[in-house]
Every structure is written in C-alpha cells, then in structure tokens.
Design an enzyme around this catalytic site. Structure first.
Site, short mmCIF file in Angstrom:
data_model
loop_
_atom_site.label_atom_id
_atom_site.label_comp_id
_atom_site.label_asym_id
_atom_site.label_seq_id
_atom_site.Cartn_x
_atom_site.Cartn_y
_atom_site.Cartn_z
N ASN A 1 -6.52 -46.04 -27.24
CA ASN A 1 -5.81 -47.04 -26.45
C ASN A 1 -6.71 -48.14 -25.89
O ASN A 1 -6.21 -49.17 -25.45
CB ASN A 1 -5.05 -46.37 -25.30
CG ASN A 1 -5.90 -45.39 -24.53
OD1 ASN A 1 -6.40 -44.42 -25.10
ND2 ASN A 1 -6.09 -45.63 -23.25
N GLY B 1 4.55 -40.09 -23.10
CA GLY B 1 3.36 -39.64 -23.79
C GLY B 1 2.58 -38.61 -23.00
O GLY B 1 2.05 -37.64 -23.56
N THR B 2 2.49 -38.81 -21.70
CA THR B 2 1.71 -37.88 -20.87
C THR B 2 2.30 -36.48 -20.95
O THR B 2 1.57 -35.50 -21.17
CB THR B 2 1.69 -38.37 -19.41
OG1 THR B 2 1.10 -39.68 -19.39
CG2 THR B 2 0.90 -37.43 -18.51
N SER C 1 5.35 -42.24 -27.48
CA SER C 1 5.94 -42.71 -26.22
C SER C 1 6.68 -44.02 -26.47
O SER C 1 6.11 -44.97 -27.03
CB SER C 1 4.82 -42.93 -25.20
OG SER C 1 5.33 -43.54 -24.04
N ALA C 2 7.96 -44.08 -26.03
CA ALA C 2 8.83 -45.21 -26.40
C ALA C 2 8.33 -46.57 -25.91
O ALA C 2 8.48 -47.58 -26.58
CB ALA C 2 10.23 -44.95 -25.87
N CYS D 1 -12.10 -49.42 -10.93
CA CYS D 1 -12.74 -49.23 -9.64
C CYS D 1 -12.44 -47.82 -9.15
O CYS D 1 -11.29 -47.47 -8.92
CB CYS D 1 -12.15 -50.25 -8.68
SG CYS D 1 -13.08 -50.37 -7.20
N1 PLP Z 1 -1.68 -41.51 -24.77
C1 PLP Z 1 -2.12 -42.75 -25.00
C2 PLP Z 1 -3.06 -42.99 -26.13
C3 PLP Z 1 -1.71 -43.80 -24.20
O1 PLP Z 1 -2.16 -45.03 -24.42
C4 PLP Z 1 -0.81 -43.53 -23.13
C5 PLP Z 1 -0.40 -44.61 -22.20
O2 PLP Z 1 -1.14 -45.52 -21.92
C6 PLP Z 1 -0.37 -42.22 -22.94
C7 PLP Z 1 -0.82 -41.23 -23.78
C8 PLP Z 1 0.59 -41.88 -21.85
O3 PLP Z 1 1.89 -42.27 -22.21
P1 PLP Z 1 3.01 -42.49 -21.09
O4 PLP Z 1 2.70 -43.78 -20.41
O5 PLP Z 1 4.30 -42.54 -21.86
O6 PLP Z 1 2.96 -41.31 -20.18
#
Ligand code: PLP
Length: 390
Positions: free
Chosen positions: A145, A73-74, A195-196, A329
């Site tokens: 999230n 996802g990142t 993201s898988a 923190c």
């Molecule tokens: N976007 C959202 C809303 C997420 O919750 C996350 C992971 O927590 C990410 C992006 C990042 O995904 P990844 O962990 O696959 O890099």
C-alpha cells in the site's frame, strides 16, 4: 480545463463509483430487510447477497461458498491470521512490509517477520529459513500500500509448500484488486482479503476468500452467518455495492491500467525532472531507466531529500493537492514507516517521502496540477531549511 483540486490519495480510499452508490440505495430504502429472516422481504435481501457472492467469487477466482463477507480489509486480514491460528495452533509468518492489519496480528501471536530487499521483494531465502512444520499460516501481500510493489506470489507459494507443507498461504489483495487480475495472481493462495473502498465501493465492507478445506475459527460468533465463519447481520447495501464496484473494476481493468500507468509515468518523470535529487523509492532500473513493471499502476512514491513530508503535505494541501506520506508522527517525533525501514531507505530520505496515489477516476488535469505545484513547494521548503541552517 484547469482543475483546482488533485486527489492523489486513492490508496487511502477511492471515490465511490456512481453505479455502486445507485446499487446500494434500494437496500437503504425499500429493500431494507434482515437477510437472516424467514419472510419474503428477508428472502429478497438474501437473494441480493447470494448474487453479490457469486460476483465476488467470480472476480476472485473462488467458489461462492468460499467467500466470507467482512467489515473491510482489516477484519479480513485479522480473520485470516488469527482465525487460522485459533483453529490449528502453530505460528504465523509474514513479510516485513505487510499492512498493520496483518503485521500486528502476526506479531501479537509472537510470529516471524521476514525481511524484504531494497525493492520491497520478500527475501525467499529468509522465508525458507523462517518456515518449519510449526508454521500454520504465511501472509504475503499481493500489492504493497505504500510503494506499490507487487509480490511474486507463485514463488512464495512454492517456498511455503516446500518448507512448511501444512501451512496455508494468505495474501492481502486489498491494494491489488484495482490493478491486477486477483483471480489469476492469487490462485496459489488459500486465503485472500479485499476491501470495497479501495476500488470504488463503500467503506466498511470487504471479503475474505477461504478456500475449501482451510480450517478457520470465527472471530465473531453469534448468529451463525457466513456458515458460522463470521457472525453478525450482513451489511446488505454495502455488499451489493461492493459487488457492483468489483464487477466494473474487473471489466474496465485493462483499460484503466493502461490509462493510469500513462498518467503515473507522466507524473513520476515530470517530478523527477523538476525536483533535483528526488528519487523513486526502491525502484529497480534497467538499461532504459526505472523499471516500473513490478509496481501497481496507481502509485508514485518519492523520497525527497531536504524536506519534511508533513510540511510538504501541508503546502500541497493549500494548493489543492491531496497526497500522503511514508512517515508519520508518533509520540511527537516523525518516524519513517515500517515499510521504508524494512526496505532500508535511509532515515533522512524516508522522512521526506511522499505517496501520490492515482485511481480509476484520476484525470490528466489533476496530474498537471500536481506537476505545477509540487516542485515549487519543494523548492520553497528547501530554501527555508537552508536559511534556517545558515
Ligand atoms: N490492507 C491493505 C494493504 C490496505 O492498504 C488497507 C487499507 O489501507 C487495509 C488492509 C485495511 O483495509 P480497511 O481500510 O478496509 O480496513
């Protein structure tokens, strides 16, 4: 049957679906070839990726050629924001409750951050004023999230088209895919991230949908994979497993949402009844009580006055309940998350927040254990802090 562990951190990651594990194994063993090669083994790996691409395109409402496989996802979020800015220039805008993968990318390029209301909904008036012809990309997440709020993406798309007609719309659907039909909900978006590992696939693999005509500069250059949009040898096993998990998730979604909504409601109602002064973070209310219809099924987020999240999580862990907090923190002091801050949650409440996140594998027994353990832990912490004050 009593259980001794309740894994309530599915928004952080889900257990892998056994079918996804089975699907990836052949590609870690005999079918190990590099899909970019020219021989029969390479063609076999390439075919597997093509099949996975068809599946991912299908569940996301995209064309196979629109799907760019990423490392998660990142990377998908970074590629969307920075890739568009690098190709067309201009500015980016996003909501104040985006994941850092979007927020930090936008802020790193001097972008605009748009406020949300106390429920976590983006302020459409403020969005309109943040937009002008210079804005090249707007990013609003489909499901948050931390608190699980679902965006009204159709309305966001309307405002974007009206005030920045040249801009493209990106949505981070990483937390949404398990709970809503992303093909339908994100059809107004030009770019969509998933993201898988959030839906029963492996970590380290994801995808970005890039609809035809969206200009995007690659962030990784090299072998020209993914039609030049993302260089690098494919994670074949991960991509195949992601497609398997995505297909099962989409097939089972209606039933899973029904089951998990019920569990989440039992959990939330039980905790609100047993813990004096606990509140469900930013939850709207109607005449019948909390209106959870605008939230994903899998998240119960509470603010508990008089406790510190970190201390609570530690106590819960000792009793087998694994969850997470909305405060972290940084530089030695607890700080509320940017999401709770943006929603205007008072600092002392935000510091006592807890996220219990359920997933496709969560059971009644786990919820029962959480209901057994959490109220007692809160009471203990409150007693200790009363004593230390007197
Ligand atoms: N976007 C959202 C809303 C997420 O919750 C996350 C992971 O927590 C990410 C992006 C990042 O995904 P990844 O962990 O696959 O890099």
């Amino acid at each position: 049957m009593q259980v001794t562990v309740a894994y309530l951190d599915n928004a952080a990651t889900t257990p892998m679906r056994p079918e996804a594990v089975d699907a990836m194994m052949p590609f870690l063993r005999d079918r190990f070839a590099n899909p970019s090669g020219g021989h029969v083994l390479a063609r076999d790996a390439r075919n597997a990726i093509d099949e996975a691409r068809d599946v991912i395109a299908g569940v996301l409402g995209a064309e196979p050629g629109d799907v760019v496989f990423t490392s998660g996802g990142t990377e998908a979020d970074n590629l969307a924001i920075l890739g568009v800015l690098d190709r067309v220039g201009g500015a980016a805008a996003c909501s104040a409750i985006e994941h850092h993968a979007v927020l930090d990318a936008v802020v790193s390029r001097g972008g605009r951050v748009v406020a949300v209301d106390e429920h976590g909904m983006i302020d459409l008036g403020e969005l309109a004023s943040a937009l002008d012809p210079d804005v090249a990309i707007v990013s609003v997440m489909l499901a948050n999230n931390e608190v699980g709020v679902l965006a009204r993406l159709g309305e966001v798309a309307r405002v974007v088209h009206e005030h920045a007609p040249e801009a493209v719309l990106h949505t981070d659907a990483v937390q949404a895919f398990s709970w809503i039909d992303v093909a339908k909900a994100a059809r107004g978006a030009d770019l969509v991230s998933v993201s898988a590992h959030k839906f029963g696939g492996p970590k380290g693999v994801g995808a970005l949908v890039v609809r035809d005509g969206v200009g995007l500069a690659p962030r990784q250059i090299g072998g020209g994979q993914e039609r030049g949009r993302r260089g690098g040898t494919h994670n074949v096993a991960g991509i195949v497993a992601m497609a398997t998990a995505a297909s099962i998730t989409a097939d089972e979604r209606t039933e899973s949402v029904r089951r998990v909504t019920e569990l989440r409601d039992v959990l939330a109602e039980g905790l609100l009844a047993a813990i004096p002064d606990a509140i469900e973070t930013g939850m709207p209310r109607n005449s019948e009580g909390p209106d959870r219809s605008g939230r994903v099924a899998g998240i119960c987020h509470l603010c508990i006055a008089g406790v510190e999240s970190e201390a609570l999580l530690m106590l819960l862990e000792r009793s087998g309940v694994y969850a997470s907090a909305g405060a972290s923190c940084s530089s030695g002091a607890m700080e509320p998350s940017h999401v709770l801050e943006a929603m205007g949650v008072p600092r002392e409440l935000a510091l006592g927040s807890i996220r219990l996140s359920l997933g496709y594998a969560t059971t009644h027994e786990e919820v029962d254990l959480a209901l057994d353990v959490i109220p007692g832990a809160v009471e203990r912490l409150r007693r200790t802090s009363d004593r230390s004050r007197s």
